[in-house]
Write a protein that holds these residues in place. Structure first.
Motif, PDB file in Angstrom:
ATOM      1  N   GLY A 268       0.779  -1.123  -0.002  1.00  0.00           N
ATOM      2  CA  GLY A 268       0.122  -0.057  -0.080  1.00  0.00           C
ATOM      3  C   GLY A 268       0.673   1.279   0.056  1.00  0.00           C
ATOM      4  N   PHE A 269       0.137   2.305  -0.239  1.00  0.00           N
ATOM      5  CA  PHE A 269       0.640   3.864  -0.154  1.00  0.00           C
ATOM      6  C   PHE A 269       1.707   3.960  -1.291  1.00  0.00           C
ATOM      7  CE2 PHE A 269      -1.144   2.546   3.753  1.00  0.00           C
ATOM      8  CZ  PHE A 269      -2.050   3.372   4.105  1.00  0.00           C
ATOM      9  N   ILE A 288      -9.658  -3.029   4.442  1.00  0.00           N
ATOM     10  CA  ILE A 288      -8.192  -2.873   4.030  1.00  0.00           C
ATOM     11  C   ILE A 288      -7.322  -2.985   5.349  1.00  0.00           C
ATOM     12  CG2 ILE A 288      -6.837  -1.404   3.112  1.00  0.00           C
ATOM     13  CD1 ILE A 288      -9.416   0.001   1.697  1.00  0.00           C
ATOM     14  N   VAL A 289      -6.370  -3.800   5.301  1.00  0.00           N
ATOM     15  CA  VAL A 289      -5.348  -3.763   6.447  1.00  0.00           C
ATOM     16  C   VAL A 289      -4.237  -3.041   6.088  1.00  0.00           C
ATOM     17  CG1 VAL A 289      -3.894  -5.487   7.770  1.00  0.00           C
ATOM     18  CG2 VAL A 289      -5.825  -6.333   6.625  1.00  0.00           C
ATOM     19  N   MET A 290      -3.694  -1.869   6.922  1.00  0.00           N
ATOM     20  CA  MET A 290      -2.802  -0.874   6.626  1.00  0.00           C
ATOM     21  C   MET A 290      -2.061  -0.913   7.802  1.00  0.00           C
ATOM     22  SD  MET A 290      -5.147   2.055   5.253  1.00  0.00           S
ATOM     23  CE  MET A 290      -6.538   1.883   6.225  1.00  0.00           C
ATOM     24  N   SER A 291      -0.398  -0.821   7.388  1.00  0.00           N
ATOM     25  CA  SER A 291       0.419  -0.851   8.570  1.00  0.00           C
ATOM     26  C   SER A 291       1.717  -0.127   7.612  1.00  0.00           C
ATOM     27  CB  SER A 291       0.831  -1.909   9.116  1.00  0.00           C
ATOM     28  OG  SER A 291       1.637  -1.684  10.495  1.00  0.00           O
ATOM     29  N   LYS A 292       3.023  -0.497   8.311  1.00  0.00           N
ATOM     30  CA  LYS A 292       4.337   0.010   7.670  1.00  0.00           C
ATOM     31  C   LYS A 292       4.176   1.436   7.057  1.00  0.00           C
ATOM     32  CE  LYS A 292       5.802  -4.623   5.887  1.00  0.00           C
ATOM     33  NZ  LYS A 292       6.880  -4.827   6.925  1.00  0.00           N
ATOM     34  N   ALA A 293       4.045   1.683   6.011  1.00  0.00           N
ATOM     35  CA  ALA A 293       4.176   3.089   5.381  1.00  0.00           C
ATOM     36  C   ALA A 293       2.940   4.072   6.038  1.00  0.00           C
ATOM     37  CB  ALA A 293       4.300   3.469   4.147  1.00  0.00           C
ATOM     38  N   VAL A 294       1.942   3.549   6.592  1.00  0.00           N
ATOM     39  CA  VAL A 294       0.974   4.358   7.037  1.00  0.00           C
ATOM     40  C   VAL A 294       1.218   5.338   8.308  1.00  0.00           C
ATOM     41  CG1 VAL A 294      -0.361   2.899   8.627  1.00  0.00           C
ATOM     42  CG2 VAL A 294      -1.668   4.692   7.423  1.00  0.00           C
ATOM     43  N   GLY A 295       2.237   4.633   9.045  1.00  0.00           N
ATOM     44  CA  GLY A 295       2.817   5.511  10.380  1.00  0.00           C
ATOM     45  C   GLY A 295       4.074   5.928   9.881  1.00  0.00           C
ATOM     46  N   THR A 318      -9.264  -4.205  21.603  1.00  0.00           N
ATOM     47  CA  THR A 318      -8.593  -2.981  21.974  1.00  0.00           C
ATOM     48  C   THR A 318      -6.809  -3.192  21.867  1.00  0.00           C
ATOM     49  OG1 THR A 318      -8.292  -4.069  24.443  1.00  0.00           O
ATOM     50  CG2 THR A 318     -10.387  -2.439  23.786  1.00  0.00           C
ATOM     51  N   GLY A 319      -6.102  -2.204  22.232  1.00  0.00           N
ATOM     52  CA  GLY A 319      -4.680  -2.417  22.117  1.00  0.00           C
ATOM     53  C   GLY A 319      -4.225  -0.936  22.741  1.00  0.00           C
ATOM     54  N   THR A 320      -3.032  -1.494  23.659  1.00  0.00           N
ATOM     55  CA  THR A 320      -2.408  -0.083  24.471  1.00  0.00           C
ATOM     56  C   THR A 320      -2.016   0.994  23.311  1.00  0.00           C
ATOM     57  OG1 THR A 320      -2.020  -1.608  26.238  1.00  0.00           O
ATOM     58  CG2 THR A 320      -0.862   0.470  26.011  1.00  0.00           C
ATOM     59  N   PHE A 321      -1.297   0.519  22.564  1.00  0.00           N
ATOM     60  CA  PHE A 321      -0.559   1.293  21.651  1.00  0.00           C
ATOM     61  C   PHE A 321      -1.222   1.857  20.222  1.00  0.00           C
ATOM     62  CE2 PHE A 321       2.712  -0.709  24.476  1.00  0.00           C
ATOM     63  CZ  PHE A 321       3.062   0.557  24.843  1.00  0.00           C
ATOM     64  N   ARG A 322      -2.589   1.863  20.351  1.00  0.00           N
ATOM     65  CA  ARG A 322      -3.414   2.236  19.100  1.00  0.00           C
ATOM     66  C   ARG A 322      -3.320   3.935  19.192  1.00  0.00           C
ATOM     67  NH1 ARG A 322      -6.793   0.462  23.193  1.00  0.00           N
ATOM     68  NH2 ARG A 322      -8.793   1.355  23.387  1.00  0.00           N
ATOM     69  N   GLY A 323      -2.906   4.287  20.268  1.00  0.00           N
ATOM     70  CA  GLY A 323      -3.077   5.954  20.088  1.00  0.00           C
ATOM     71  C   GLY A 323      -1.726   6.579  19.998  1.00  0.00           C
ATOM     72  N   ASN A 324      -0.703   6.130  19.137  1.00  0.00           N
ATOM     73  CA  ASN A 324       0.399   6.491  19.024  1.00  0.00           C
ATOM     74  C   ASN A 324       0.664   7.906  18.264  1.00  0.00           C
ATOM     75  OD1 ASN A 324       3.198   7.050  18.219  1.00  0.00           O
ATOM     76  ND2 ASN A 324       3.802   4.763  17.958  1.00  0.00           N
ATOM     77  N   GLN A 325       0.609   9.180  18.973  1.00  0.00           N
ATOM     78  CA  GLN A 325       0.489  10.371  18.250  1.00  0.00           C
ATOM     79  C   GLN A 325       1.745  10.750  17.375  1.00  0.00           C
ATOM     80  OE1 GLN A 325      -2.449  12.598  18.920  1.00  0.00           O
ATOM     81  NE2 GLN A 325      -2.986  10.273  19.216  1.00  0.00           N
ATOM     82  N   LEU A 326       2.996  10.006  17.781  1.00  0.00           N
ATOM     83  CA  LEU A 326       4.152  10.374  16.891  1.00  0.00           C
ATOM     84  C   LEU A 326       3.921  10.019  15.486  1.00  0.00           C
ATOM     85  CD1 LEU A 326       7.201  10.213  19.157  1.00  0.00           C
ATOM     86  CD2 LEU A 326       6.646  12.199  18.027  1.00  0.00           C
ATOM     87  N   ALA A 327       3.395   8.565  15.542  1.00  0.00           N
ATOM     88  CA  ALA A 327       3.165   7.787  14.398  1.00  0.00           C
ATOM     89  C   ALA A 327       1.863   8.435  13.516  1.00  0.00           C
ATOM     90  CB  ALA A 327       2.707   6.506  14.780  1.00  0.00           C
ATOM     91  N   MET A 328       1.237   9.020  14.173  1.00  0.00           N
ATOM     92  CA  MET A 328       0.140   9.762  13.261  1.00  0.00           C
ATOM     93  C   MET A 328       0.652  11.067  12.584  1.00  0.00           C
ATOM     94  SD  MET A 328      -3.057   9.227  15.860  1.00  0.00           S
ATOM     95  CE  MET A 328      -3.676   7.378  16.519  1.00  0.00           C
ATOM     96  N   ALA A 329       1.584  11.585  13.388  1.00  0.00           N
ATOM     97  CA  ALA A 329       2.182  12.852  12.951  1.00  0.00           C
ATOM     98  C   ALA A 329       3.075  12.662  11.885  1.00  0.00           C
ATOM     99  CB  ALA A 329       2.991  13.661  13.878  1.00  0.00           C
ATOM    100  N   THR A 330       3.845  11.475  11.843  1.00  0.00           N
ATOM    101  CA  THR A 330       4.935  11.110  10.783  1.00  0.00           C
ATOM    102  C   THR A 330       4.032  10.548   9.567  1.00  0.00           C
ATOM    103  OG1 THR A 330       5.172   8.855  12.035  1.00  0.00           O
ATOM    104  CG2 THR A 330       6.827  10.747  12.308  1.00  0.00           C
ATOM    105  N   GLY A 331       2.717   9.639  10.088  1.00  0.00           N
ATOM    106  CA  GLY A 331       1.990   9.135   8.884  1.00  0.00           C
ATOM    107  C   GLY A 331       1.337  10.127   8.192  1.00  0.00           C
ATOM    108  N   LEU A 332       0.947  11.139   8.704  1.00  0.00           N
ATOM    109  CA  LEU A 332       0.214  12.526   8.247  1.00  0.00           C
ATOM    110  C   LEU A 332       1.234  13.185   7.206  1.00  0.00           C
ATOM    111  CD1 LEU A 332      -2.286  14.120   7.565  1.00  0.00           C
ATOM    112  CD2 LEU A 332      -1.526  15.592   9.683  1.00  0.00           C
TER     113      LEU A 332
END
Length: 458
Positions: A268-269, A288-295, A318-332
């Protein structure tokens, strides 16, 4: 009491690669894999270039197994990390929202089919395997059924359910009690048709076989909850699915209410020249399963779920680390760069250029049996040209020579990975920002490796 703060400075590195690798062997489990094939300790990296602790430079065609879409330490990614660190935003929020998460979610949804209007997002644990587990559970919950159809050569992760739907048998050895009711079917192969037919007739036979399995009341396989597949198999040897086959699978699964899960973790991506690999077939998955480049290089995994299939109740996954703000910043930052700079178009053109050059190399070196892939997801299958070919004209795979070529590439300053049956496929997964000049260096180093491995051009 005052304590010394941990300070990280790459220039504080002491010793050589061998000393670092020796300590890594002492500190870490036998499960480590990459250091055995790529024996270096990394001091710094930028773009497509890596520098080890001894000052040696390598051109990186692994890019975190496709995670680093923009390469190492891209300025946009670094700026996004620094912005989060200095703005006071918490780094960890479980599934509580923030203005950053809001922006990331809206942007990611806009990239899904139909600008995401029919989809919602589920933030999972930090790896692609975590997202695969969530997708399988959701399909079962929605349908009330338990079976899953997967495909030979597929790779979906190493956790319990994800491993059960992965084709590779080696990591399954001595692991009993994997997820039950998983049915494997043959995946079309551009070079080695598993049905022994090849060409368009082979694709049609695969499509008919799948449809018959679902429709046949004597097939012995109960109607599954889900079908999971990759539109381009990565670890399985860079094998793109024929569009007609994917279209038939989408048609049959839709007719029978079977959840179609597309694993886009690696493909993807913009990796294949389209934003998602399934777009080459013009289909729309249910999940759609997304990881790797999405972060953007940091741990993040997300599902895109058709709203109709969102059968979850609060807290049921659930999942403890589903709120990783740094990864959302780098992903965006990564998603914005990919779209605003039209990187998919660049990658599509470069992929065709690279395959043409590799086929020119293939004409001179018979050990290159097949060149395939899309965009910057390229596979080079290494074969035994002196051995008897099969009835389709394909020579036996040569995993030993492929391993030697990987070693000689490394010695020439080129990092790449192997995949496919017997590890016989050399895989190129560089940064999507790699220049054509840098791709020419890849070709030069690959030919150096062929010569160093004792292969002479014809």
């Amino acid at each position: 009491m005052m304590t010394d703060k941990v300070r990280i400075n790459t220039f504080d590195a002491h010793g050589n690669n061998e000393s670092y690798l020796a300590r890594q062997a002492e500190y870490e489990s036998n499960v480590r894999s990459y250091p055995r094939k790529l024996p270096l300790a990394i001091a710094k990296a930028e773009g497509v270039w890596i520098t080890d602790v001894e000052g040696n430079q390598y051109l990186d065609c692994l890019a975190g197994a496709g995670t680093l879409a923009l390469g190492h330490n891209h300025p946009d990614v670094i700026d996004s990390i620094q912005s989060v660190i200095t703005c006071g935003l918490p780094l960890h929020t479980l599934d509580l929202t923030t203005p950053l998460k809001d922006r990331f979610s809206a942007y990611l949804l806009s990239l899904l089919p139909g600008q995401g209007k029919a989809y919602c997002l589920q933030f999972c644990g930090p790896s692609g395997a975590d997202a695969v587990e969530a997708a399988l559970k959701l399909a079962k919950k929605h349908t009330g059924r338990s079976g899953v159809i997967s495909f030979s050569g597929g790779y979906h992760g190493m956790t319990h359910g994800a491993l059960a739907v992965t084709g590779n048998l080696s990591p399954k050895a001595a692991i009993n009690g994997l997820m039950p009711e998983v049915q494997f079917m043959p995946y079309p192969h551009l070079y080695r048709c598993p049905l022994g037919i090849g060409g368009e007739a082979g694709v049609e036979a695969h499509s008919d076989y799948f449809e018959n399995l679902i429709n046949d009341v004597e097939s012995g396989v109960r109607k599954p909850a889900a079908v999971i597949l990759e539109a381009v198999q990565g670890e399985g040897g860079v094998n793109p699915a024929p569009a007609a086959w994917l279209q038939r699978i989408r048609k049959v699964t839709a007719e029978h209410g079977i959840v179609l899960i597309l694993d886009e973790v690696q493909a993807g991506f913009a990796r294949t020249g389209k934003f998602f690999a399934f777009e080459h077939a013009g289909i729309e998955p249910d999940i759609i399963v997304m990881s790797k480049a999405v972060g953007g290089g940091l741990p993040l995994a997300v599902l895109g779920i058709r709203k109709h299939f969102d059968a979850w109740e609060p807290g049921h996954h659930t999942g403890t680390f589903r709120g990783n703000q740094l990864a959302m910043a780098t992903g965006l930052a990564t998603l914005q760069h990919l779209t605003e700079q039209r990187i998919a178009e660049k990658v599509a053109a470069q992929g065709e250029w690279l395959k043409d050059r590799l086929r020119e190399l293939q004409a001179r070196y018979p050990v290159i049996g097949h060149v395939r892939g899309l965009g910057m997801m390229i596979g080079i299958e290494i074969v035994k040209p002196q051995a008897e070919p099969d009835r389709l004209g394909c020579h036996p795979a040569d995993g030993e020579l492929a391993a030697l070529l990987q070693k000689k590439c490394f010695e020439a300053g080129l990092i790449l990975e192997r995949g496919g049956r017997h590890g016989s496929v050399l895989r190129l997964l560089p940064s999507l920002l790699i220049s054509t000049q840098e791709l020419a260096i890849v070709l030069d180093k690959l030919e150096q490796a062929l010569l160093a491995a004792g292969q002479q051009p014809v």
